[in-house]
Design an enzyme around this catalytic site. Sequence first.
Site, PDB file in Angstrom:
ATOM      1  N   TYR A 155      36.318  43.475  36.111  1.00 20.21           N
ATOM      2  CA  TYR A 155      37.441  42.527  36.093  1.00 20.21           C
ATOM      3  C   TYR A 155      36.960  41.119  35.744  1.00 20.21           C
ATOM      4  CZ  TYR A 155      41.704  40.260  37.897  1.00 20.21           C
ATOM      5  OH  TYR A 155      42.858  39.526  38.051  1.00 20.21           O
ATOM      6  N   LYS A 159      38.226  39.017  32.477  1.00 27.34           N
ATOM      7  CA  LYS A 159      38.958  37.757  32.622  1.00 27.34           C
ATOM      8  C   LYS A 159      38.167  36.572  32.053  1.00 27.34           C
ATOM      9  CE  LYS A 159      42.780  39.198  34.484  1.00 27.34           C
ATOM     10  NZ  LYS A 159      44.023  39.174  33.679  1.00 27.34           N
TER      11      LYS A 159
END
Length: 313
Positions: A155, A159
């Site tokens: 993640y 991001k």
Amino acid sequence: MSLNGKVAIVTGSGQGLGFAYTRELARQGAAVVINDVNADTAAQAVAQIEADGGRATAVVVPVGTTDAAKALVAGAVDTFGRLDILVTNAGILRDKSLLKMTDEDFDLVINVHLRGTFTCVREAYAYFKEHNVRGRIITIGSPTGQRGNFGQTNYAAAKAGIVGMVRTWALEMKRAGVTVNSVIPVAATAMTKTVPYFQKAVEADERGEAMPAFFRHDLGFGTADDVSGLVAYLASDEAASITGQAIGAGGDRLQVWTHPEAATTEYREGGWSYEALQENAGTLFTAETLQSYGEEFLPLPEDLKPAQAAEAR
């Protein structure tokens, strides 16, 4: 209504933050394309937008592939005749510490968040260029991508990569008059609901009560609706001068994140050999020059600690 006549796609918008963004865009006058992998969820979201007096359609497809991106743009153009705004919100989590994270865990998150943002933005920008639309692109980042977080290798990479792409796209799209920014939300969602630290805030939100001021003000943690205003504003003509930015929103707080800059710079004639670094390490790498990492949360006041913590005392 500042977005009257505009058409927006919001990926991953059947519920949660994505639906809040869609609802605000519709409230400001935009026709919206709702995207979800579940047809029933998407249909319910469309029905709610229409019940509120807005215009909406659904494209049920998992974000990631070029075909999915093409289907989303086609859904907007075929239904509403144009496309002006893209919000890339779709995402999944597969949280595990590094040694427990599988290839599949990594690839799934990268495919939806990072590749899905890339394919959808590429397709929308192609439409903007072809039709001379001064479009608006809003990607969704995360504090994890800015700071890192335990158990979120996949993640964090996705991001952080999204913000890196935003900076590049802002350069590439400038002449076309297209803006591209990343919003960094901090809000009560299904993802944050499982974090004990936010338990009292999420419980208050679920009861329809105002969150304690500690969360809203001190932490900048709020509801999905606290973020949706920024998304809608960045989608408007009024935000034409804002591009290439990472902007945080949550609770009562708004933040413009800095881009990485050198914290310190030192020069040495002839360069920095191993021996030179050994000799100067004590002044080069200090508590003042080395940078922090990971999210840093303020201590919770006693009355806001989660129930299990209170029981343990």
